[in-house]
Design a protein around this motif. Structure first.
Motif, PDB file in Angstrom:
ATOM      1  N   ALA A 113      23.628  14.586   5.445  1.00 42.70           N
ATOM      2  CA  ALA A 113      23.527  13.922   4.144  1.00 42.70           C
ATOM      3  C   ALA A 113      23.993  14.851   3.031  1.00 42.70           C
ATOM      4  O   ALA A 113      24.690  14.426   2.100  1.00 42.70           O
ATOM      5  CB  ALA A 113      22.086  13.471   3.900  1.00 42.70           C
ATOM      6  N   ASP A 114      23.625  16.108   3.122  1.00 36.24           N
ATOM      7  CA  ASP A 114      24.065  17.085   2.129  1.00 36.24           C
ATOM      8  C   ASP A 114      25.581  17.241   2.175  1.00 36.24           C
ATOM      9  O   ASP A 114      26.254  17.322   1.137  1.00 36.24           O
ATOM     10  CB  ASP A 114      23.371  18.424   2.394  1.00 36.24           C
ATOM     11  CG  ASP A 114      23.692  19.458   1.332  1.00 36.24           C
ATOM     12  OD1 ASP A 114      23.354  19.214   0.156  1.00 36.24           O
ATOM     13  OD2 ASP A 114      24.282  20.504   1.671  1.00 36.24           O
ATOM     14  N   TYR A 115      26.130  17.232   3.381  1.00 32.60           N
ATOM     15  CA  TYR A 115      27.576  17.345   3.582  1.00 32.60           C
ATOM     16  C   TYR A 115      28.297  16.132   3.001  1.00 32.60           C
ATOM     17  O   TYR A 115      29.401  16.246   2.443  1.00 32.60           O
ATOM     18  CB  TYR A 115      27.847  17.481   5.071  1.00 32.60           C
ATOM     19  CG  TYR A 115      29.291  17.460   5.482  1.00 32.60           C
ATOM     20  CD1 TYR A 115      30.206  18.385   4.994  1.00 32.60           C
ATOM     21  CD2 TYR A 115      29.755  16.519   6.408  1.00 32.60           C
ATOM     22  CE1 TYR A 115      31.536  18.372   5.393  1.00 32.60           C
ATOM     23  CE2 TYR A 115      31.076  16.495   6.822  1.00 32.60           C
ATOM     24  CZ  TYR A 115      31.956  17.424   6.308  1.00 32.60           C
ATOM     25  OH  TYR A 115      33.271  17.407   6.706  1.00 32.60           O
ATOM     26  N   MET A 116      27.672  14.959   3.090  1.00 35.10           N
ATOM     27  CA  MET A 116      28.283  13.729   2.603  1.00 35.10           C
ATOM     28  C   MET A 116      27.886  13.404   1.166  1.00 35.10           C
ATOM     29  O   MET A 116      28.241  12.351   0.646  1.00 35.10           O
ATOM     30  CB  MET A 116      27.896  12.573   3.531  1.00 35.10           C
ATOM     31  CG  MET A 116      28.421  12.718   4.950  1.00 35.10           C
ATOM     32  SD  MET A 116      27.821  11.416   6.100  1.00 35.10           S
ATOM     33  CE  MET A 116      28.629   9.961   5.420  1.00 35.10           C
ATOM     34  N   ASP A 117      27.111  14.287   0.557  1.00 32.11           N
ATOM     35  CA  ASP A 117      26.691  14.144  -0.837  1.00 32.11           C
ATOM     36  C   ASP A 117      25.889  12.851  -1.072  1.00 32.11           C
ATOM     37  O   ASP A 117      26.169  12.063  -1.964  1.00 32.11           O
ATOM     38  CB  ASP A 117      27.903  14.176  -1.774  1.00 32.11           C
ATOM     39  CG  ASP A 117      27.488  14.393  -3.235  1.00 32.11           C
ATOM     40  OD1 ASP A 117      26.409  14.964  -3.471  1.00 32.11           O
ATOM     41  OD2 ASP A 117      28.253  13.977  -4.132  1.00 32.11           O
ATOM     42  N   CYS A 118      24.878  12.658  -0.230  1.00 33.40           N
ATOM     43  CA  CYS A 118      23.964  11.539  -0.417  1.00 33.40           C
ATOM     44  C   CYS A 118      22.559  12.009  -0.041  1.00 33.40           C
ATOM     45  O   CYS A 118      22.399  13.064   0.566  1.00 33.40           O
ATOM     46  CB  CYS A 118      24.368  10.319   0.406  1.00 33.40           C
ATOM     47  SG  CYS A 118      24.464  10.623   2.185  1.00 33.40           S
ATOM     48  N   LYS A 119      21.561  11.227  -0.414  1.00 34.56           N
ATOM     49  CA  LYS A 119      20.183  11.649  -0.173  1.00 34.56           C
ATOM     50  C   LYS A 119      19.335  10.460   0.247  1.00 34.56           C
ATOM     51  O   LYS A 119      18.989   9.605  -0.565  1.00 34.56           O
ATOM     52  CB  LYS A 119      19.592  12.290  -1.435  1.00 34.56           C
ATOM     53  CG  LYS A 119      18.219  12.913  -1.207  1.00 34.56           C
ATOM     54  CD  LYS A 119      17.734  13.629  -2.453  1.00 34.56           C
ATOM     55  CE  LYS A 119      16.374  14.278  -2.216  1.00 34.56           C
ATOM     56  NZ  LYS A 119      15.880  14.981  -3.437  1.00 34.56           N
ATOM     57  N   THR A 121      26.739   4.553   0.697  1.00 38.14           N
ATOM     58  CA  THR A 121      27.874   4.430  -0.221  1.00 38.14           C
ATOM     59  C   THR A 121      28.485   3.037  -0.157  1.00 38.14           C
ATOM     60  O   THR A 121      28.875   2.463  -1.181  1.00 38.14           O
ATOM     61  CB  THR A 121      28.949   5.483   0.122  1.00 38.14           C
ATOM     62  OG1 THR A 121      28.364   6.789   0.046  1.00 38.14           O
ATOM     63  CG2 THR A 121      30.119   5.406  -0.847  1.00 38.14           C
ATOM     64  N   HIS A 136      35.356   5.578   4.952  1.00 35.68           N
ATOM     65  CA  HIS A 136      34.368   6.599   4.592  1.00 35.68           C
ATOM     66  C   HIS A 136      33.821   7.275   5.853  1.00 35.68           C
ATOM     67  O   HIS A 136      33.670   8.504   5.896  1.00 35.68           O
ATOM     68  CB  HIS A 136      33.239   5.950   3.798  1.00 35.68           C
ATOM     69  CG  HIS A 136      32.329   6.929   3.123  1.00 35.68           C
ATOM     70  ND1 HIS A 136      32.754   7.778   2.128  1.00 35.68           N
ATOM     71  CD2 HIS A 136      31.006   7.199   3.311  1.00 35.68           C
ATOM     72  CE1 HIS A 136      31.738   8.528   1.721  1.00 35.68           C
ATOM     73  NE2 HIS A 136      30.665   8.193   2.427  1.00 35.68           N
TER      74      HIS A 136
END
Length: 223
Positions: A132-138, A186, A197
């Motif tokens: 999630a951090d790698y994909m910029d989401c939480k 996303t 994506h």
């Protein structure tokens, strides 16, 4: 076909318009659905008429996944051998490539499953958060469940559920499932934008999907 090669689930429902049958690969059983206007006797005759189809579909299934002493299973990217140690005090102990199960032989499979599900609950959320951090989401929440028809899910609020059996998958396949669910944060659909994506973070998703199609039913049979 009660004496046939697998159990049968009879489903009589008002919503059914006609007789139909399918094979549930996870439970390795035949599901016969028929309308209220059709008798059970006629449904049984329908199944008997498709006996060869059932046998062919059963033959296409991969071998059942057995948790028994001496068996090997994939676990977190490596192969682990199951060992039975009746005098071991711990229900289960993992050391390198050996998973040793203690206690009576009758409870061997139950204790092995308990260990695997517990480890999945400990390991998978951290792996998902790293992605999630790698994909910029939480994600708003993460849970590990025992779903029998899906590998994961994501709600509009960002709550992600992962099937505990992911811990038994090859790393690229497990990674694909996690990326798939995170991508829904996303794009909450399966549009072209969604798949683009997913491909951005997992270029080999087609290979992962092929593995799931070929081997997924074997893992889902574990309960």
């Amino acid at each position: 076909m009660s004496d046939g090669p697998c159990p049968v689930l009879w489903r009589r429902t008002k919503r059914a318009k006609r007789l139909s049958l399918r094979l549930d690969p996870a439970r390795r059983q035949v599901v016969v659905t028929y309308p209220h206007t059709v008798s059970l006797k006629r449904a049984e005759a329908f199944l008997d008429a498709h006996r060869d189809w059932v046998k062919d579909r059963l033959a296409d299934l991969p071998p059942a996944f057995l948790l028994q002493p001496g068996a090997s299973l994939p676990f977190s990217g490596r192969s682990v051998t199951l060992i039975h140690a009746p005098d071991q005090r711990q229900p289960a102990r993992l050391e390198d490539t050996c998973l040793t199960i203690g206690g009576d032989r009758e409870r061997f499979e139950q204790r092995a499953l308990c260990f695997l599900r517990k480890r999945a609950g400990l390991d998978l959320p951290g792996e998902l958060l790293a992605l999630a951090d790698y994909m910029d989401c939480k994600p708003s929440a993460i849970a590990c469940g025992n779903a029998r028809t899906r590998w994961g899910s994501c709600t509009r609020s960002g709550r992600i559920m992962l099937n505990w059996r992911l811990i038994l998958m090859p790393e690229p396949v497990k990674r694909y499932v996690m990326i798939h669910e995170l991508a829904h944060m996303t794009h909450f659909d399966h549009s072209r934008a969604f798949w683009a994506h997913v491909d951005r973070f997992h270029p080999d998703r087609l290979a992962a999907q092929a593995w799931l199609k070929a081997h997924g039913s074997t893992l889902l049979a574990l309960n």
